[in-house]
Design a protein around this motif. Structure first.
Motif, short mmCIF file in Angstrom:
data_model
loop_
_atom_site.label_atom_id
_atom_site.label_comp_id
_atom_site.label_asym_id
_atom_site.label_seq_id
_atom_site.Cartn_x
_atom_site.Cartn_y
_atom_site.Cartn_z
N ALA A 1 0.84 -1.21 0.00
CA ALA A 1 0.00 0.00 0.00
C ALA A 1 0.87 1.26 0.00
N ILE A 2 1.94 1.25 0.78
CA ILE A 2 2.84 2.41 0.84
C ILE A 2 3.40 2.70 -0.55
N LYS A 3 3.82 1.66 -1.24
CA LYS A 3 4.37 1.81 -2.59
C LYS A 3 3.31 2.40 -3.53
N LEU A 4 2.07 1.92 -3.42
CA LEU A 4 0.99 2.42 -4.26
C LEU A 4 0.70 3.89 -3.98
N TYR A 5 0.56 4.25 -2.71
CA TYR A 5 0.26 5.64 -2.36
C TYR A 5 1.34 6.58 -2.87
N GLU A 6 2.59 6.18 -2.68
CA GLU A 6 3.70 7.03 -3.13
C GLU A 6 3.71 7.14 -4.66
N LYS A 7 3.43 6.04 -5.35
CA LYS A 7 3.38 6.06 -6.81
C LYS A 7 2.29 7.00 -7.31
N LEU A 8 1.19 7.08 -6.57
CA LEU A 8 0.05 7.91 -6.97
C LEU A 8 0.17 9.36 -6.48
N GLY A 9 1.32 9.70 -5.89
CA GLY A 9 1.58 11.10 -5.55
C GLY A 9 1.30 11.52 -4.12
N TYR A 10 1.04 10.56 -3.24
CA TYR A 10 0.82 10.93 -1.84
C TYR A 10 2.16 11.22 -1.18
N LYS A 11 2.18 12.26 -0.35
CA LYS A 11 3.41 12.70 0.30
C LYS A 11 3.44 12.18 1.74
#
Length: 174
Positions: free
Chosen positions: A137-147
């Motif tokens: 999930a962390i990888k997905l959020y970061e890929k989608l632009g979450y800081k």
């Protein structure tokens, strides 16, 4: 994507149970516990508050997400990228994908829906927490632009669920 209804309750409960069974026999990244979270009551509250959304494939709920204005108390421990009251943010909760539909981009569709929905609602930001162990999930959020904002203890009574990373996406509603 559509709002979940009371008619979806049994299917959502089954999705949660199937997912928790899958996590128990594989790697339980989120650390969820069957019968503790998420449960039928989680879905019922989301339906009653009209903030639970479902994504269907061939009339089957493939995934679900709860979008509300209820940040955890521990969110006050960090300095967010934008100063906003709870009613001006969306918090992502209970992002789930049925095991039969994993690795098909459903989680990405749910997150992208959360962004579109939040912009339509003229929100300032989207926030979420994720277990430090939930690397997928962390990888997905970061890929989608979450800081990444910070790591906090949400105060849960389980040793494996002590630390959570907080993420934010600031929305430009121009």
């Amino acid at each position: 994507m559509e709002k979940g209804t009371i008619y979806d309750l049994d299917e959502l409960e089954n999705l949660y149970n199937d997912l928790n069974d899958h996590l128990e026999t594989n790697i339980n990244y989120p650390g969820w516990i069957k019968g503790v979270y998420p449960t039928r009551e989680t879905a019922l509250k989301g339906i009653e508050e009209s903030n639970l959304f479902v994504f269907r494939i061939d009339n089957t709920i493939a995934g679900s997400i709860i979008l509300n204005h209820h940040p955890e108390e521990a969110y006050k421990q960090v300095e967010w990228g934008v100063d906003a009251k709870a009613e001006n943010i969306i918090v992502i909760h209970t992002l789930v994908v049925h095991p039969s539909f994993m690795n098909k981009g459903i989680a990405t569709k749910l997150i992208n829906f959360a962004t579109k929905y939040s912009k339509e609602q003229k929100m300032k930001a989207i926030r979420l927490d994720v277990s430090v162990n939930n690397m997928a999930a962390i990888k997905l959020y970061e890929k989608l632009g979450y800081k990444y904002i910070g790591t906090v203890d949400l105060g849960l009574p389980y040793a494996h669920l002590k630390w959570f990373k907080l993420y934010e996406m600031i929305l430009n509603n121009d």
